[in-house]
Enzyme design. Structure first.
Site, PDB file in Angstrom:
ATOM      1  N   VAL A  58       4.505 -10.104   2.425  1.00 58.58           N
ATOM      2  CA  VAL A  58       4.297 -11.466   2.287  1.00 58.58           C
ATOM      3  C   VAL A  58       5.676 -11.669   1.664  1.00 58.58           C
ATOM      4  O   VAL A  58       7.005 -10.833   1.965  1.00 58.58           O
ATOM      5  CB  VAL A  58       4.325 -10.159   0.395  1.00 58.58           C
ATOM      6  CG1 VAL A  58       4.498 -10.739  -0.413  1.00 58.58           C
ATOM      7  CG2 VAL A  58       2.575  -9.845   0.570  1.00 58.58           C
ATOM      8  N   GLU A  67      17.844  15.483   0.195  1.00 56.54           N
ATOM      9  CA  GLU A  67      16.633  16.318   1.155  1.00 56.54           C
ATOM     10  C   GLU A  67      16.634  16.252   2.817  1.00 56.54           C
ATOM     11  O   GLU A  67      16.280  17.025   3.690  1.00 56.54           O
ATOM     12  CB  GLU A  67      15.126  15.984   0.654  1.00 56.54           C
ATOM     13  CG  GLU A  67      15.141  16.626  -0.581  1.00 56.54           C
ATOM     14  CD  GLU A  67      13.595  15.751  -0.883  1.00 56.54           C
ATOM     15  OE1 GLU A  67      12.934  14.684  -0.286  1.00 56.54           O
ATOM     16  OE2 GLU A  67      12.679  16.573  -1.630  1.00 56.54           O
ATOM     17  N   ALA A  87       0.632  -1.135   0.032  1.00 53.44           N
ATOM     18  CA  ALA A  87       0.281   0.285  -0.048  1.00 53.44           C
ATOM     19  C   ALA A  87       0.989   1.565  -0.539  1.00 53.44           C
ATOM     20  O   ALA A  87       0.483   2.666   0.587  1.00 53.44           O
ATOM     21  CB  ALA A  87      -1.155  -0.168   1.244  1.00 53.44           C
ATOM     22  N   ALA A 135       2.196   3.415  -5.726  1.00 53.19           N
ATOM     23  CA  ALA A 135       1.687   2.602  -6.624  1.00 53.19           C
ATOM     24  C   ALA A 135      -0.389   1.604  -6.245  1.00 53.19           C
ATOM     25  O   ALA A 135      -0.419   1.682  -6.680  1.00 53.19           O
ATOM     26  CB  ALA A 135       2.350   1.618  -6.880  1.00 53.19           C
TER      27      ALA A 135
HETATM   28  P1  FAD Z   1       6.207   2.187  -1.855  1.00 50.80           P
HETATM   29  O1  FAD Z   1       5.816   3.302  -1.222  1.00 50.80           O
HETATM   30  O2  FAD Z   1       8.217   1.765  -1.173  1.00 50.80           O
HETATM   31  O3  FAD Z   1       5.868   1.245  -0.846  1.00 50.80           O
HETATM   32  C1  FAD Z   1       6.004   0.046  -0.746  1.00 50.80           C
HETATM   33  C2  FAD Z   1       4.604  -0.350   0.102  1.00 50.80           C
HETATM   34  O4  FAD Z   1       4.855  -1.814   0.234  1.00 50.80           O
HETATM   35  C3  FAD Z   1       5.193   0.671   1.800  1.00 50.80           C
HETATM   36  O5  FAD Z   1       3.851   0.558   2.531  1.00 50.80           O
HETATM   37  C4  FAD Z   1       5.302  -1.259   2.657  1.00 50.80           C
HETATM   38  O6  FAD Z   1       4.961  -0.890   4.084  1.00 50.80           O
HETATM   39  C5  FAD Z   1       5.057  -2.523   1.694  1.00 50.80           C
HETATM   40  N1  FAD Z   1       5.245  -3.211   1.982  1.00 50.80           N
HETATM   41  C6  FAD Z   1       6.858  -3.571   1.555  1.00 50.80           C
HETATM   42  N2  FAD Z   1       7.271  -4.913   1.404  1.00 50.80           N
HETATM   43  C7  FAD Z   1       5.802  -5.817   1.719  1.00 50.80           C
HETATM   44  C8  FAD Z   1       6.121  -7.065   2.431  1.00 50.80           C
HETATM   45  N3  FAD Z   1       7.178  -7.862   2.093  1.00 50.80           N
HETATM   46  N4  FAD Z   1       5.029  -7.296   2.390  1.00 50.80           N
HETATM   47  C9  FAD Z   1       3.434  -6.245   2.744  1.00 50.80           C
HETATM   48  N5  FAD Z   1       4.175  -5.220   2.707  1.00 50.80           N
HETATM   49  C10 FAD Z   1       5.042  -4.767   2.054  1.00 50.80           C
HETATM   50  N6  FAD Z   1       9.629  10.986  -5.225  1.00 50.80           N
HETATM   51  C11 FAD Z   1       9.336  11.466  -5.948  1.00 50.80           C
HETATM   52  O7  FAD Z   1       8.074  11.594  -7.265  1.00 50.80           O
HETATM   53  N7  FAD Z   1       9.204  12.861  -5.616  1.00 50.80           N
HETATM   54  C12 FAD Z   1       9.830  13.028  -4.187  1.00 50.80           C
HETATM   55  O8  FAD Z   1       9.278  14.395  -3.073  1.00 50.80           O
HETATM   56  C13 FAD Z   1      10.368  12.068  -3.797  1.00 50.80           C
HETATM   57  N8  FAD Z   1      10.687  12.352  -2.820  1.00 50.80           N
HETATM   58  C14 FAD Z   1      11.231  11.232  -1.703  1.00 50.80           C
HETATM   59  C15 FAD Z   1      11.662  11.435  -0.471  1.00 50.80           C
HETATM   60  C16 FAD Z   1      12.084  10.275   0.420  1.00 50.80           C
HETATM   61  C17 FAD Z   1      12.996  10.288   1.768  1.00 50.80           C
HETATM   62  C18 FAD Z   1      12.691   9.396  -0.255  1.00 50.80           C
HETATM   63  C19 FAD Z   1      12.697   7.581   0.502  1.00 50.80           C
HETATM   64  C20 FAD Z   1      11.598   9.136  -1.583  1.00 50.80           C
HETATM   65  C21 FAD Z   1      11.344   9.921  -2.387  1.00 50.80           C
HETATM   66  N9  FAD Z   1      10.912   9.419  -4.036  1.00 50.80           N
HETATM   67  C22 FAD Z   1      10.398  10.640  -3.944  1.00 50.80           C
HETATM   68  C23 FAD Z   1      10.679   8.284  -4.602  1.00 50.80           C
HETATM   69  C24 FAD Z   1       9.407   7.631  -4.162  1.00 50.80           C
HETATM   70  O9  FAD Z   1       9.295   7.870  -2.631  1.00 50.80           O
HETATM   71  C25 FAD Z   1       9.280   6.101  -4.256  1.00 50.80           C
HETATM   72  O10 FAD Z   1       9.373   6.362  -6.264  1.00 50.80           O
HETATM   73  C26 FAD Z   1       7.619   5.541  -4.315  1.00 50.80           C
HETATM   74  O11 FAD Z   1       8.134   5.357  -2.347  1.00 50.80           O
HETATM   75  C27 FAD Z   1       7.140   4.316  -4.319  1.00 50.80           C
HETATM   76  O12 FAD Z   1       6.482   4.302  -4.277  1.00 50.80           O
HETATM   77  P2  FAD Z   1       5.643   2.524  -4.452  1.00 50.80           P
HETATM   78  O13 FAD Z   1       4.458   2.286  -4.481  1.00 50.80           O
HETATM   79  O14 FAD Z   1       6.899   1.542  -5.661  1.00 50.80           O
HETATM   80  O15 FAD Z   1       6.683   2.404  -3.091  1.00 50.80           O
HETATM   81  P1  NAD Z   2      19.833   7.627  -6.208  1.00 50.53           P
HETATM   82  O1  NAD Z   2      20.796   6.569  -6.378  1.00 50.53           O
HETATM   83  O2  NAD Z   2      19.280   8.194  -6.257  1.00 50.53           O
HETATM   84  O3  NAD Z   2      21.259   8.625  -4.906  1.00 50.53           O
HETATM   85  C1  NAD Z   2      21.833   7.774  -4.660  1.00 50.53           C
HETATM   86  C2  NAD Z   2      22.826   9.386  -4.449  1.00 50.53           C
HETATM   87  O4  NAD Z   2      25.068   8.255  -3.513  1.00 50.53           O
HETATM   88  C3  NAD Z   2      24.138   8.862  -5.646  1.00 50.53           C
HETATM   89  O5  NAD Z   2      24.885  10.519  -6.481  1.00 50.53           O
HETATM   90  C4  NAD Z   2      25.358   8.169  -5.937  1.00 50.53           C
HETATM   91  O6  NAD Z   2      26.199   9.013  -6.573  1.00 50.53           O
HETATM   92  C5  NAD Z   2      25.880   7.918  -4.202  1.00 50.53           C
HETATM   93  N1  NAD Z   2      26.130   7.053  -4.217  1.00 50.53           N
HETATM   94  C6  NAD Z   2      26.492   5.782  -4.225  1.00 50.53           C
HETATM   95  N2  NAD Z   2      27.601   4.559  -3.527  1.00 50.53           N
HETATM   96  C7  NAD Z   2      27.887   5.646  -2.965  1.00 50.53           C
HETATM   97  C8  NAD Z   2      29.765   5.293  -2.445  1.00 50.53           C
HETATM   98  N3  NAD Z   2      29.964   4.113  -1.687  1.00 50.53           N
HETATM   99  N4  NAD Z   2      29.997   6.069  -1.883  1.00 50.53           N
HETATM  100  C9  NAD Z   2      29.494   7.594  -1.972  1.00 50.53           C
HETATM  101  N5  NAD Z   2      28.240   8.153  -2.279  1.00 50.53           N
HETATM  102  C10 NAD Z   2      28.256   6.960  -2.892  1.00 50.53           C
HETATM  103  O7  NAD Z   2      19.356   6.855  -4.556  1.00 50.53           O
HETATM  104  P2  NAD Z   2      17.936   8.071  -3.216  1.00 50.53           P
HETATM  105  O8  NAD Z   2      18.097   9.965  -3.076  1.00 50.53           O
HETATM  106  O9  NAD Z   2      18.321   7.608  -2.599  1.00 50.53           O
HETATM  107  O10 NAD Z   2      17.010   8.048  -4.885  1.00 50.53           O
HETATM  108  C11 NAD Z   2      15.974   7.038  -4.949  1.00 50.53           C
HETATM  109  C12 NAD Z   2      14.331   7.480  -5.600  1.00 50.53           C
HETATM  110  O11 NAD Z   2      14.092   8.466  -5.334  1.00 50.53           O
HETATM  111  C13 NAD Z   2      15.217   7.926  -7.374  1.00 50.53           C
HETATM  112  O12 NAD Z   2      14.708   7.860  -8.688  1.00 50.53           O
HETATM  113  C14 NAD Z   2      15.554   9.553  -6.986  1.00 50.53           C
HETATM  114  O13 NAD Z   2      14.987  10.905  -7.945  1.00 50.53           O
HETATM  115  C15 NAD Z   2      13.703   9.826  -6.246  1.00 50.53           C
HETATM  116  N6  NAD Z   2      13.873  11.026  -4.777  1.00 50.53           N
HETATM  117  C16 NAD Z   2      13.248  11.601  -5.546  1.00 50.53           C
HETATM  118  C17 NAD Z   2      12.367  12.627  -4.907  1.00 50.53           C
HETATM  119  C18 NAD Z   2      12.725  14.494  -4.944  1.00 50.53           C
HETATM  120  O14 NAD Z   2      11.872  14.165  -6.010  1.00 50.53           O
HETATM  121  N7  NAD Z   2      12.239  15.352  -4.127  1.00 50.53           N
HETATM  122  C19 NAD Z   2      13.706  12.840  -3.387  1.00 50.53           C
HETATM  123  C20 NAD Z   2      13.743  11.849  -3.252  1.00 50.53           C
HETATM  124  C21 NAD Z   2      14.417  10.747  -3.841  1.00 50.53           C
END
Ligand code: FAD
Ligand code: NAD
Length: 404
Positions: free
Chosen positions: A83, A172, A13, A16
């Site tokens: 799962v 962030e 949940a 997606a």
């Molecule tokens: P998730 O959001 O990871 O959801 C997965 C769900 O599955 C969760 O509810 C989890 O508890 C559940 N789950 C997992 N394993 C199991 C299991 N084995 N059994 C049952 N349930 C399970 N993207 C953007 O577009 N804009 C942003 O500003 C942005 N900011 C981000 C900031 C941070 C700090 C991070 C970490 C990511 C960010 N991202 C952002 C990326 C974005 O969050 C992910 O791409 C997104 O969450 C993916 O959605 P999802 O539905 O695939 O999975």
């Molecule tokens: P990422 O893979 O985008 O970034 C990981 C960073 O760690 C890279 O810059 C990489 O060069 C660095 N790295 C990897 N191995 C290393 C090492 N051994 N030593 C030092 N640096 C190393 O991962 P993320 O930041 O968790 O993002 C994951 C996804 O979530 C991305 O698609 C990102 O665009 C998305 N995301 C989006 C937002 C937003 O849109 N505001 C915010 C957070 C995450």
């Protein structure tokens, strides 16, 4: 549940899974299919707010939404369990506490932190994975401050916070830490200059591949608030004292070490025998797993190819929500014997927060935003998602309206 009706089972949940379930409820009549949503917890969380939970700049409860508040349990069977594996031959989902059969499966279990086998990372670093791992980071940082205050001859290194990886998650998180640390310093009567916040990035620059002006803005903003950047510095090892960095194996010490160096798809994919590329499944245009008629893979578990650029789209919440629309449409098409649609990504831009009042990013056609307009846009994006999920009521309950 009715044995004669097709059963659609959604795993996870997150963005997606929630949006697919929501769309299926809108597009199918109750008599057309049974819908089951399986998730580890009884709440959905805003993964995109996890950096704020980790730094303790928002209460973790703001980032959680009870699933039954936005998905009608009379329409969708909600199962709160983990799962373990999908048995494709038997069309069964194996759970920690049971099993569930399916006719159509939506695999959307999200991401796991990828440590790329770096020595000691799993043992010694904190991860931004979910609400619980982030609450642990918040508590640990505060504990380091409290301990420092109460110890005679306390070591300043224990106050330092190391963030490994300068992608969007790392950047962030730094934006939140520069807001939180002064507050902790005040609370525990500690000189702010004693607290180092260090980011270590392997690439020549933080946010590799992103717009140069925006990267420079983010770096200046964070540096002006006390963040130290080490670029071109590959983390070789994580120890209980910090990171070992670069070819000369420099040791950087800290009391808190957070790894934000990358993500991969859920390990349940591998357990279930899907063919993986870098931890995810490269899906067909209609978002089905190759060779599978009835299994869709979405969000951070899927590589969806951007044909024009010859590489996959980055894993984002924005993409995960768009996958959900295509997937729900295609499941409806399968039930109605209609042709399936190919997924088309509509890029709305990328905006990152740099704390509450600052940010940077691009919107729509590439317009660049800096500072407060970017921070405001980030909140608009967050609130839009809440609106799509739960309408105005949810926006009012969980939305972000913090004044500057
Ligand atoms: P998730 O959001 O990871 O959801 C997965 C769900 O599955 C969760 O509810 C989890 O508890 C559940 N789950 C997992 N394993 C199991 C299991 N084995 N059994 C049952 N349930 C399970 N993207 C953007 O577009 N804009 C942003 O500003 C942005 N900011 C981000 C900031 C941070 C700090 C991070 C970490 C990511 C960010 N991202 C952002 C990326 C974005 O969050 C992910 O791409 C997104 O969450 C993916 O959605 P999802 O539905 O695939 O999975
Ligand atoms: P990422 O893979 O985008 O970034 C990981 C960073 O760690 C890279 O810059 C990489 O060069 C660095 N790295 C990897 N191995 C290393 C090492 N051994 N030593 C030092 N640096 C190393 O991962 P993320 O930041 O968790 O993002 C994951 C996804 O979530 C991305 O698609 C990102 O665009 C998305 N995301 C989006 C937002 C937003 O849109 N505001 C915010 C957070 C995450």
């Amino acid at each position: 549940m009715n044995a004669s009706k097709p059963k659609i089972v959604v795993l996870g949940a997150g963005y997606a899974g929630m949006m697919t379930t929501k769309r299926l409820c809108q597009q199918l009549q109750p008599e057309e299919a049974d819908i089951v949503l399986i998730n580890k917890h009884n709440y959905h969380y805003q993964t995109t707010w996890l950096h704020e939970v980790a730094a303790g700049t928002i209460n973790h409860n703001l980032a959680r939404i009870m699933i039954s508040d936005v998905i009608n349990p009379n329409r969708v069977r909600l199962i709160y369990d983990s799962v373990v594996k999908v048995n494709k031959e038997e069309q069964l989902v194996e759970l920690e506490n049971g099993e569930v059969s399916y006719d159509y499966l939506v695999f959307s279990l999200g991401f796991e932190t990828n440590t790329f086998g770096i020595k000691g990372m799993d043992e010694h670093a904190f991860f931004i994975n979910d609400i619980d791992t982030c609450r642990e980071i918040d508590s640990h940082i505060e504990y380091q401050f409290a301990k420092y205050r109460n110890e005679e001859n306390a070591n300043d290194d224990s106050l330092a916070i190391l963030v490994g990886g300068g992608g969007f998650t790392g950047i962030e998180l730094l934006g939140e830490l520069v807001e939180k640390v002064p507050k902790l310093c005040k609370k525990y009567d500690i000189d702010r200059n004693k607290v180092r916040i260090i980011n270590v990035e392997a690439a020549p620059t933080i946010l590799p591949g992103f717009d140069k002006d925006l990267v420079a803005y983010a770096k200046d903003s964070l540096q002006s608030r006390g963040v130290e950047f080490m670029e071109n510095a590959k983390i070789q090892e994580c120890t209980e004292d910090g990171f070992i960095v670069g070819d000369d194996h420099e040791e950087i010490k800290a009391g808190t070490v957070v790894w934000t160096g990358g993500v991969k798809g859920s390990s349940v994919l591998g357990e279930s025998g899907f063919e993986l590329t870098k931890g995810k499944v490269t899906v067909n245009e209609d978002l089905r797993a190759p060779g599978e008629e009835n299994i869709f893979i979405l969000g951070d578990c899927a590589w969806v190819m951007n044909k024009e650029e010859g590489r996959p789209y980055p894993p984002t919440a924005q993409a995960a929500m768009q996958h959900a629309d295509t997937c729900a449409n295609n499941i409806r098409a399968l039930l109605h014997d209609e042709p399936l649609k190919a997924f088309k990504f509509s890029d709305k831009g990328t905006v990152a927060s740099l704390g509450v009042t600052d940010g940077m990013g691009t919107v729509l056609s590439g317009t660049k935003l800096y500072g407060k307009p970017a921070a405001t846009m980030k909140k608009v994006v967050d609130n839009r998602y809440l609106f799509l999920l739960g309408g105005p009521k949810l926006v009012l309950r969980k939305g972000k309206f913090r004044p500057f």
